[in-house]
Design a protein around this motif. Sequence first.
Motif, PDB file in Angstrom:
ATOM      1  N   UNK A 198       0.813  -1.221   0.000  1.00 15.82           N
ATOM      2  CA  UNK A 198       0.000   0.000   0.000  1.00 15.82           C
ATOM      3  C   UNK A 198       0.843   1.267   0.000  1.00 15.82           C
ATOM      4  N   UNK A 199       1.838   1.341   0.871  1.00 10.87           N
ATOM      5  CA  UNK A 199       2.642   2.566   0.921  1.00 10.87           C
ATOM      6  C   UNK A 199       3.438   2.817  -0.360  1.00 10.87           C
ATOM      7  N   UNK A 200       4.106   1.796  -0.942  1.00 10.63           N
ATOM      8  CA  UNK A 200       4.802   2.076  -2.210  1.00 10.63           C
ATOM      9  C   UNK A 200       3.866   2.536  -3.323  1.00 10.63           C
ATOM     10  N   UNK A 201       2.677   1.923  -3.418  1.00 17.84           N
ATOM     11  CA  UNK A 201       1.755   2.312  -4.474  1.00 17.84           C
ATOM     12  C   UNK A 201       1.105   3.671  -4.205  1.00 17.84           C
ATOM     13  N   UNK A 202       1.000   4.015  -2.932  1.00 20.25           N
ATOM     14  CA  UNK A 202       0.426   5.312  -2.564  1.00 20.25           C
ATOM     15  C   UNK A 202       1.495   6.391  -2.414  1.00 20.25           C
ATOM     16  N   UNK A 203       2.726   6.096  -2.834  1.00 21.16           N
ATOM     17  CA  UNK A 203       3.847   7.017  -2.639  1.00 21.16           C
ATOM     18  C   UNK A 203       3.621   8.414  -3.212  1.00 21.16           C
ATOM     19  N   UNK A 204       2.997   8.565  -4.404  1.00 20.80           N
ATOM     20  CA  UNK A 204       2.766   9.936  -4.898  1.00 20.80           C
ATOM     21  C   UNK A 204       1.926  10.774  -3.944  1.00 20.80           C
ATOM     22  N   UNK A 205       0.860  10.197  -3.411  1.00 25.04           N
ATOM     23  CA  UNK A 205       0.029  10.930  -2.460  1.00 25.04           C
ATOM     24  C   UNK A 205       0.753  11.222  -1.168  1.00 25.04           C
ATOM     25  N   UNK A 206       1.540  10.253  -0.704  1.00 23.34           N
ATOM     26  CA  UNK A 206       2.329  10.458   0.515  1.00 23.34           C
ATOM     27  C   UNK A 206       3.317  11.598   0.316  1.00 23.34           C
ATOM     28  N   UNK A 207       3.978  11.620  -0.836  1.00 26.49           N
ATOM     29  CA  UNK A 207       4.977  12.645  -1.105  1.00 26.49           C
ATOM     30  C   UNK A 207       4.340  14.033  -1.169  1.00 26.49           C
ATOM     31  N   UNK A 208       3.223  14.142  -1.870  1.00 30.70           N
ATOM     32  CA  UNK A 208       2.558  15.447  -1.994  1.00 30.70           C
ATOM     33  C   UNK A 208       2.084  15.931  -0.633  1.00 30.70           C
ATOM     34  N   UNK A 209       1.465  15.054   0.158  1.00 23.57           N
ATOM     35  CA  UNK A 209       0.989  15.442   1.481  1.00 23.57           C
ATOM     36  C   UNK A 209       2.117  15.888   2.394  1.00 23.57           C
ATOM     37  N   UNK A 210       3.209  15.145   2.385  1.00 24.78           N
ATOM     38  CA  UNK A 210       4.353  15.505   3.237  1.00 24.78           C
ATOM     39  C   UNK A 210       4.984  16.813   2.800  1.00 24.78           C
ATOM     40  N   UNK A 211       5.108  17.020   1.484  1.00 23.15           N
ATOM     41  CA  UNK A 211       5.713  18.258   1.006  1.00 23.15           C
ATOM     42  C   UNK A 211       4.840  19.469   1.324  1.00 23.15           C
ATOM     43  N   UNK A 212       3.535  19.348   1.109  1.00 22.26           N
ATOM     44  CA  UNK A 212       2.633  20.454   1.435  1.00 22.26           C
ATOM     45  C   UNK A 212       2.718  20.806   2.918  1.00 22.26           C
ATOM     46  N   UNK A 213       2.663  19.784   3.752  1.00 24.33           N
ATOM     47  CA  UNK A 213       2.694  20.015   5.199  1.00 24.33           C
ATOM     48  C   UNK A 213       4.020  20.613   5.628  1.00 24.33           C
ATOM     49  N   UNK A 214       5.103  20.096   5.088  1.00 28.80           N
ATOM     50  CA  UNK A 214       6.427  20.585   5.486  1.00 28.80           C
ATOM     51  C   UNK A 214       6.626  22.036   5.087  1.00 28.80           C
ATOM     52  N   UNK A 215       6.270  22.385   3.846  1.00 30.05           N
ATOM     53  CA  UNK A 215       6.472  23.756   3.369  1.00 30.05           C
ATOM     54  C   UNK A 215       5.640  24.734   4.182  1.00 30.05           C
ATOM     55  N   UNK A 216       4.377  24.399   4.430  1.00 35.43           N
ATOM     56  CA  UNK A 216       3.513  25.291   5.199  1.00 35.43           C
ATOM     57  C   UNK A 216       3.993  25.411   6.647  1.00 35.43           C
ATOM     58  N   UNK A 217       4.447  24.313   7.222  1.00 33.26           N
ATOM     59  CA  UNK A 217       4.907  24.345   8.617  1.00 33.26           C
ATOM     60  C   UNK A 217       6.209  25.120   8.759  1.00 33.26           C
ATOM     61  N   UNK A 218       7.099  24.994   7.765  1.00 34.67           N
ATOM     62  CA  UNK A 218       8.371  25.712   7.841  1.00 34.67           C
ATOM     63  C   UNK A 218       8.175  27.222   7.798  1.00 34.67           C
ATOM     64  N   UNK A 219       7.134  27.675   7.115  1.00 34.44           N
ATOM     65  CA  UNK A 219       6.878  29.108   7.028  1.00 34.44           C
ATOM     66  C   UNK A 219       5.817  29.603   7.997  1.00 34.44           C
ATOM     67  N   UNK A 220       5.401  28.764   8.937  1.00 34.37           N
ATOM     68  CA  UNK A 220       4.345  29.148   9.874  1.00 34.37           C
ATOM     69  C   UNK A 220       4.880  30.132  10.910  1.00 34.37           C
ATOM     70  N   UNK A 221       4.008  31.050  11.325  1.00 38.53           N
ATOM     71  CA  UNK A 221       4.397  32.032  12.346  1.00 38.53           C
ATOM     72  C   UNK A 221       3.332  32.172  13.429  1.00 38.53           C
ATOM     73  N   UNK A 222       2.041  32.034  13.051  1.00 38.07           N
ATOM     74  CA  UNK A 222       0.963  32.256  14.019  1.00 38.07           C
ATOM     75  C   UNK A 222       0.986  31.215  15.132  1.00 38.07           C
ATOM     76  N   UNK A 223       1.269  29.954  14.781  1.00 45.08           N
ATOM     77  CA  UNK A 223       1.259  28.893  15.793  1.00 45.08           C
ATOM     78  C   UNK A 223       2.321  29.146  16.860  1.00 45.08           C
ATOM     79  N   UNK A 224       3.525  29.488  16.421  1.00 48.99           N
ATOM     80  CA  UNK A 224       4.601  29.730  17.381  1.00 48.99           C
ATOM     81  C   UNK A 224       4.330  30.967  18.221  1.00 48.99           C
ATOM     82  N   UNK A 225       3.719  31.992  17.611  1.00 46.38           N
ATOM     83  CA  UNK A 225       3.467  33.230  18.347  1.00 46.38           C
ATOM     84  C   UNK A 225       2.366  33.068  19.389  1.00 46.38           C
ATOM     85  N   UNK A 226       1.243  32.444  18.986  1.00 45.08           N
ATOM     86  CA  UNK A 226       0.110  32.337  19.888  1.00 45.08           C
ATOM     87  C   UNK A 226       0.298  31.249  20.938  1.00 45.08           C
ATOM     88  N   UNK A 227       0.843  30.106  20.523  1.00 47.44           N
ATOM     89  CA  UNK A 227       0.946  28.972  21.436  1.00 47.44           C
ATOM     90  C   UNK A 227       2.327  28.848  22.074  1.00 47.44           C
TER      91      UNK A 227
END
Length: 284
Positions: A198-227
């Motif tokens: 399952x994971x090898x065949x679902x690798x494209x979706x896994x890669x896109x999800x991880x990249x989206x999450x990583x990029x957004x988290x690396x540039x996040x500021x509100x979470x660190x400021x408020x919490x």
Amino acid sequence: MERLERRLGFLTGLPVVLLLLVSFVMPLFVVAGFAIMPQKVFELAHMPDFSSFAVIWEQGYYKSLFRSLGLAFATTAVLFVVCWPLAYAMAKVFGRFTVIVTVLVVLLLFVSENIRLFGWFLSLMKGGLLDGYLRHWFGVSFESPLYSWPVIIFGMAYVYFPFMLFPLMQGIALVPDDARLAALDLGAGPLRVMFEIEMPLAAPGIMVGCLLTFVLSAGAVAEAKLLGGRSVVVLTDDVESAFTYAQNWPLGSALSLMLIAIVAVIVLVPLSRIDLDAMMGRRK
């Protein structure tokens, strides 16, 4: 005929290309230009000076970069573990109920990120909602988890949950049921089927999800400021301070450029390995 179609395609896409150049590429060039200007200047009419990059090292701004990347990696890992079972159920188990779950998750995006995070801040703060209910019902109190790494990761995971869930669901939906059933018939256990089928065949979706999450988290500021308050300072917080309170545009540009370059390298290497045809369900 084929040449005409290419010309029509080029003319159709030209407005979008020009819009991207003006709104995305040009600001990056401006940021790169200010990054090599002398300290605390507000125009590009100066001799290039790389002192801002020296300041990053001398004043320890690289530590904020490591914090940002560490939080991004941790958030991505947590969200993958949390979202995989739900994404699998939405793709393979829930059936029509998947639409209801999708709508409920999408509804989160209709509320501002800052409002949602501030709601958690009011709930988790000392004397906040959670503390008040515990005192009222059980006569006990608790130490506020605010201003720590775990609560910042929780806030990022809460905010960027949909950006991991839906790509994972799309990737898992590409896994043929016949392949999973055949592996089970041949004696493979559920874990082996998950890791080797399952994971090898679902690798494209896994890669896109991880990249989206990583990029957004690396540039996040509100979470660190408020919490996190000032106990956990991330690079985006330093960028904001450099552009506003310090009025040091070259330093803010250098910090921004450093984050953009590092994140781009981390993202582009795995992105070059994604099979977009497989992700979109197209045959080569």
